[in-house]
Scaffold this motif. Structure first.
Motif, mmCIF file in Angstrom:
data_model
loop_
_atom_site.group_PDB
_atom_site.id
_atom_site.type_symbol
_atom_site.label_atom_id
_atom_site.label_comp_id
_atom_site.label_asym_id
_atom_site.label_seq_id
_atom_site.Cartn_x
_atom_site.Cartn_y
_atom_site.Cartn_z
ATOM 1 N N SER A 447 0.809 -1.222 0.000
ATOM 2 C CA SER A 447 0.000 0.000 0.000
ATOM 3 C C SER A 447 0.840 1.269 0.000
ATOM 4 O O SER A 447 0.283 2.369 0.019
ATOM 5 C CB SER A 447 -0.926 0.006 1.223
ATOM 6 O OG SER A 447 -0.173 -0.065 2.425
ATOM 7 N N TRP A 458 2.369 -2.708 -10.386
ATOM 8 C CA TRP A 458 1.055 -3.059 -10.928
ATOM 9 C C TRP A 458 1.028 -4.494 -11.427
ATOM 10 O O TRP A 458 -0.004 -5.170 -11.336
ATOM 11 C CB TRP A 458 0.685 -2.077 -12.034
ATOM 12 C CG TRP A 458 0.579 -0.681 -11.506
ATOM 13 C CD1 TRP A 458 1.519 0.299 -11.576
ATOM 14 C CD2 TRP A 458 -0.513 -0.130 -10.765
ATOM 15 N NE1 TRP A 458 1.089 1.435 -10.940
ATOM 16 C CE2 TRP A 458 -0.169 1.197 -10.433
ATOM 17 C CE3 TRP A 458 -1.753 -0.618 -10.360
ATOM 18 C CZ2 TRP A 458 -1.014 2.031 -9.708
ATOM 19 C CZ3 TRP A 458 -2.599 0.213 -9.645
ATOM 20 C CH2 TRP A 458 -2.230 1.516 -9.330
ATOM 21 N N HIS A 499 -5.519 -2.289 -4.620
ATOM 22 C CA HIS A 499 -6.196 -1.353 -5.524
ATOM 23 C C HIS A 499 -7.572 -1.892 -5.915
ATOM 24 O O HIS A 499 -7.830 -2.233 -7.076
ATOM 25 C CB HIS A 499 -5.335 -1.104 -6.759
ATOM 26 C CG HIS A 499 -3.976 -0.589 -6.433
ATOM 27 N ND1 HIS A 499 -3.756 0.660 -5.886
ATOM 28 C CD2 HIS A 499 -2.751 -1.169 -6.549
ATOM 29 C CE1 HIS A 499 -2.468 0.839 -5.691
ATOM 30 N NE2 HIS A 499 -1.832 -0.260 -6.078
ATOM 31 N N THR A 500 -8.451 -1.972 -4.931
ATOM 32 C CA THR A 500 -9.799 -2.507 -5.172
ATOM 33 C C THR A 500 -10.851 -1.410 -5.239
ATOM 34 O O THR A 500 -12.039 -1.707 -5.326
ATOM 35 C CB THR A 500 -10.170 -3.496 -4.059
ATOM 36 O OG1 THR A 500 -10.174 -2.807 -2.793
ATOM 37 C CG2 THR A 500 -9.176 -4.653 -3.994
ATOM 38 N N LEU A 501 -10.432 -0.153 -5.167
ATOM 39 C CA LEU A 501 -11.355 0.995 -5.217
ATOM 40 C C LEU A 501 -12.422 0.898 -4.133
ATOM 41 O O LEU A 501 -13.587 1.261 -4.339
ATOM 42 C CB LEU A 501 -12.008 1.099 -6.602
ATOM 43 C CG LEU A 501 -11.043 1.187 -7.799
ATOM 44 C CD1 LEU A 501 -11.820 1.309 -9.099
ATOM 45 C CD2 LEU A 501 -10.082 2.349 -7.632
ATOM 46 N N GLY A 502 -12.018 0.384 -2.980
ATOM 47 C CA GLY A 502 -12.926 0.299 -1.848
ATOM 48 C C GLY A 502 -13.878 -0.874 -1.864
ATOM 49 O O GLY A 502 -14.699 -1.017 -0.955
ATOM 50 N N THR A 503 -13.783 -1.742 -2.869
ATOM 51 C CA THR A 503 -14.728 -2.860 -2.986
ATOM 52 C C THR A 503 -14.214 -4.145 -2.347
ATOM 53 O O THR A 503 -14.991 -5.077 -2.140
ATOM 54 C CB THR A 503 -15.018 -3.147 -4.463
ATOM 55 O OG1 THR A 503 -13.800 -3.577 -5.109
ATOM 56 C CG2 THR A 503 -15.543 -1.898 -5.162
ATOM 57 N N VAL A 508 -11.827 -6.388 -9.285
ATOM 58 C CA VAL A 508 -11.603 -4.957 -9.499
ATOM 59 C C VAL A 508 -10.111 -4.654 -9.510
ATOM 60 O O VAL A 508 -9.619 -3.904 -10.365
ATOM 61 C CB VAL A 508 -12.326 -4.133 -8.413
ATOM 62 C CG1 VAL A 508 -11.959 -2.652 -8.530
ATOM 63 C CG2 VAL A 508 -13.827 -4.316 -8.513
ATOM 64 N N ALA A 509 -9.382 -5.240 -8.573
ATOM 65 C CA ALA A 509 -7.928 -5.030 -8.531
ATOM 66 C C ALA A 509 -7.268 -5.532 -9.808
ATOM 67 O O ALA A 509 -6.332 -4.899 -10.327
ATOM 68 C CB ALA A 509 -7.338 -5.735 -7.313
ATOM 69 N N VAL A 512 -8.045 -2.998 -12.604
ATOM 70 C CA VAL A 512 -7.292 -1.756 -12.392
ATOM 71 C C VAL A 512 -5.837 -1.943 -12.809
ATOM 72 O O VAL A 512 -5.255 -1.096 -13.504
ATOM 73 C CB VAL A 512 -7.386 -1.315 -10.918
ATOM 74 C CG1 VAL A 512 -6.390 -0.194 -10.620
ATOM 75 C CG2 VAL A 512 -8.794 -0.851 -10.584
ATOM 76 N N SER A 513 -5.234 -3.053 -12.406
ATOM 77 C CA SER A 513 -3.825 -3.298 -12.735
ATOM 78 C C SER A 513 -3.627 -3.438 -14.239
ATOM 79 O O SER A 513 -2.678 -2.882 -14.807
ATOM 80 C CB SER A 513 -3.333 -4.559 -12.016
ATOM 81 O OG SER A 513 -3.409 -4.407 -10.615
#
Length: 538
Positions: A447, A458, A499-503, A508-509, A512-513
């Motif tokens: 993080s 990434w 990097h899950t955008l809060g989910t 999602v991670a 994003v990657s």
């Protein structure tokens, strides 16, 4: 669209395909005929073969039991392991104190402010003072840390006043010319003791000894295990983990602060099917049977570690350095770029087609390596089935991450070669070192903000996401190893993606990657095209 327009359209696309195919094919042919290409690819194969050899050798061996809490060791060499001494309440740092040896009972003492500083008798003593002895038990000795005086190591006392001009360490004694001693520690003797000002001495006796059979050290290896079998988390509702060897109950530890000493709290996710946290009181399940877990843990650690270290951080960095740095630069230096651009073609297209040829060669190589690694590990990995199909998604995810890294680094290195033809290789080497360091930071501090500026961050996050999708129970394995002291490298090589955008969703991670890596590639191609666009072709 009429027939004439359709024919024109097909002609345009056909010509575009021919240009793309020609440049791509030329790139592949050029790379195939370079010695450096074969060197780096062969080195990659040899590294993977070596890693597989280590893996096969390790997976074939039985896992030796590990004493996580050290209570199988006889630290004071009295014949009794620490676990047995803990049960009997004796010290494992004192060779004269062991199960059945009796225990010390204090009957008197002289403290620093007592007026009377003298005592005589036949006792077990502890403290500092002048000893005029009639008899000394020379066999009452122990280790250095026990505080027992070793009478075989007694030296003459120095000149001057004791405690003012000199002093003795605990467990030492010295002798005067008249045969008396100054003692500092524990000893057995009959005689008189004079205690100096500010000194302390106590005396007493040992209770009668009785023989207690020494227990084998193996009794205290893997003796405090996990009752849950690690399969169905719903069983945790009916299982109460206990302190099997009693080393928690001796102190009634309640580190998880639930009001119940010596227990374990299992915290599940919202769906109730995965463990997300384990809170165990100190010394509960601290010495489990590792063989139940180490096979699977070692297998996953190998796959994840190989994917991150060998594929992404080694092949992903070095293959582009040898293959992509000179995709356009070398043609410029060799004077052949003029012929390649003699037909109408946008320079950005030329860069893309060159990168495409490089990716087809390098990507095919990575895909073959990944499938071979997947086949071997899935066949000989732990488990009851003939082949572990769950390994293939992870390996394919590693392949995807590596190909995306090859694209990003390839575009970046090619751009550096265009911007700085003479010094681009040095910039790329420095960048490779930076990327490796950031990759290591990502594995330890995923993080952290600075590693997000690297490509490797990434790619490693992509692998973390793939692992959690293919092996959802990986999170609970890391929790078990951390909570119960199982020595495994899994927690170093893998952590949940951030990097899950809060989910908290690994999907999602993953997206994003992938998006970030593609954006980096496109950006590098754009920068390279801008540098290449106005350059005069010789």
């Amino acid at each position: 669209m009429d027939a004439k327009g359709r024919a024109l359209s097909e002609t345009v696309w056909t010509r575009l395909d021919r240009k793309a195919g020609a440049i791509t094919e030329l790139t592949i042919r050029q790379l195939r005929h370079r010695i450096s290409t074969w060197v780096v690819l062969i080195v990659g194969v040899l590294v993977m073969a070596l890693l597989l050899a280590f893996y096969v050798d390790a997976i074939r061996d039985d896992f030796e039991p590990v004493d996580n809490d050290g209570d199988s060791v006889d630290w004071d060499n009295d014949g009794y392991p620490q676990g047995q001494e803990n049960k009997y309440g004796t010290s494992d740092w004192d060779g004269q104190e062991y199960p059945g040896s009796g225990y010390y009972v204090m009957t008197g003492e002289i403290v620093w402010n007592d007026d009377s500083r003298f005592h005589s008798g036949n006792h077990t003593w502890e403290g500092q003072g002048y000893l005029d002895s009639e008899w000394v038990d020379l066999d009452y000795t122990g280790s250095r840390w026990s505080g027992l005086i070793d009478w075989g190591e007694v030296n003459p006392c120095p000149e001057g006043d004791v405690l003012d001009d000199w002093w003795l360490d605990w467990g030492e004694a010295c002798t005067y010319d008249d045969g008396s001693y100054f003692v500092s520690g524990k000893f057995r003797a009959s005689g008189s003791v004079s205690v100096p000002e500010s000194g302390y001495m106590q005396w007493g006796h040992m209770t009668l000894a009785s023989y207690v059979e020494p227990e084998p050290a193996s009794m205290y290896i893997d003796e405090d295990g996990i009752l849950w079998d690690g399969k169905d988390v719903s069983d945790l509702e009916t299982i109460e983990e206990v302190d099997d060897d009693g080393d928690c109950l001796a102190n009634m530890n309640d580190n998880n602060r639930n009001g119940i000493p010596c227990d374990v709290i299992w915290i599940l996710d919202a769906d109730g099917d995965e463990i997300i946290e384990i809170r165990a009181d100190y010394n509960v399940n601290e010495d489990p049977e590792e063989s139940k877990y180490l096979g699977e843990l070692s297998h996953r650690t190998f796959i994840i570690g190989t994917g991150k270290m060998a594929f992404v951080m080694m092949l992903g960095i070095f293959i582009p350095l040898f293959l992509a740095l000179g995709l356009v630069r070398d043609e410029t230096e060799n004077g052949t770029l003029h012929y390649l651009l003699s037909k109408p073609i946008h320079r950005a297209e030329f860069i893309i087609y060159r990168l495409l040829g490089y990716l087809l060669l390098a990507g095919t190589y990575i895909l073959v390596l990944v499938l071979l690694m997947a086949l071997v590990t899935s066949l000989i990995g732990p488990g009851d089935s003939l082949i572990r199909l769950s390994d293939f998604p992870v390996w394919l995810g590693i392949g995807l991450a590596t190909v995306l890294v090859l694209a990003a680094y390839g575009a970046l290195y090619n751009t550096l070669g265009l911007i700085a033809p003479k010094y681009g290789v040095y910039f790329c080497i420095i960048l490779g070192i930076w990327e490796f360091i950031m990759g290591m930071f990502t594995m330890t501090l995923p993080s952290a903000s600075v590693p997000m500026l690297s490509i490797s961050h990434w790619a490693l996050q992509l692998i973390d996401a793939i692992v959690l999708i293919a092996w959802p129970d990986t999170l609970q394995y890391t929790q078990i190893t951390s909570a119960f002291g199982i020595d495994s490298g899994l927690s170093f090589f893998w952590q949940p993606p951030v990097h899950t955008l809060g989910t908290q969703s690994p999907v999602v991670a993953l997206l994003v990657s992938i998006t970030v890596l593609l954006l980096i590639t496109v950006a590098m191609v754009g920068i390279g095209q801008a540098s290449f666009k106005n350059r005069e072709i010789m």
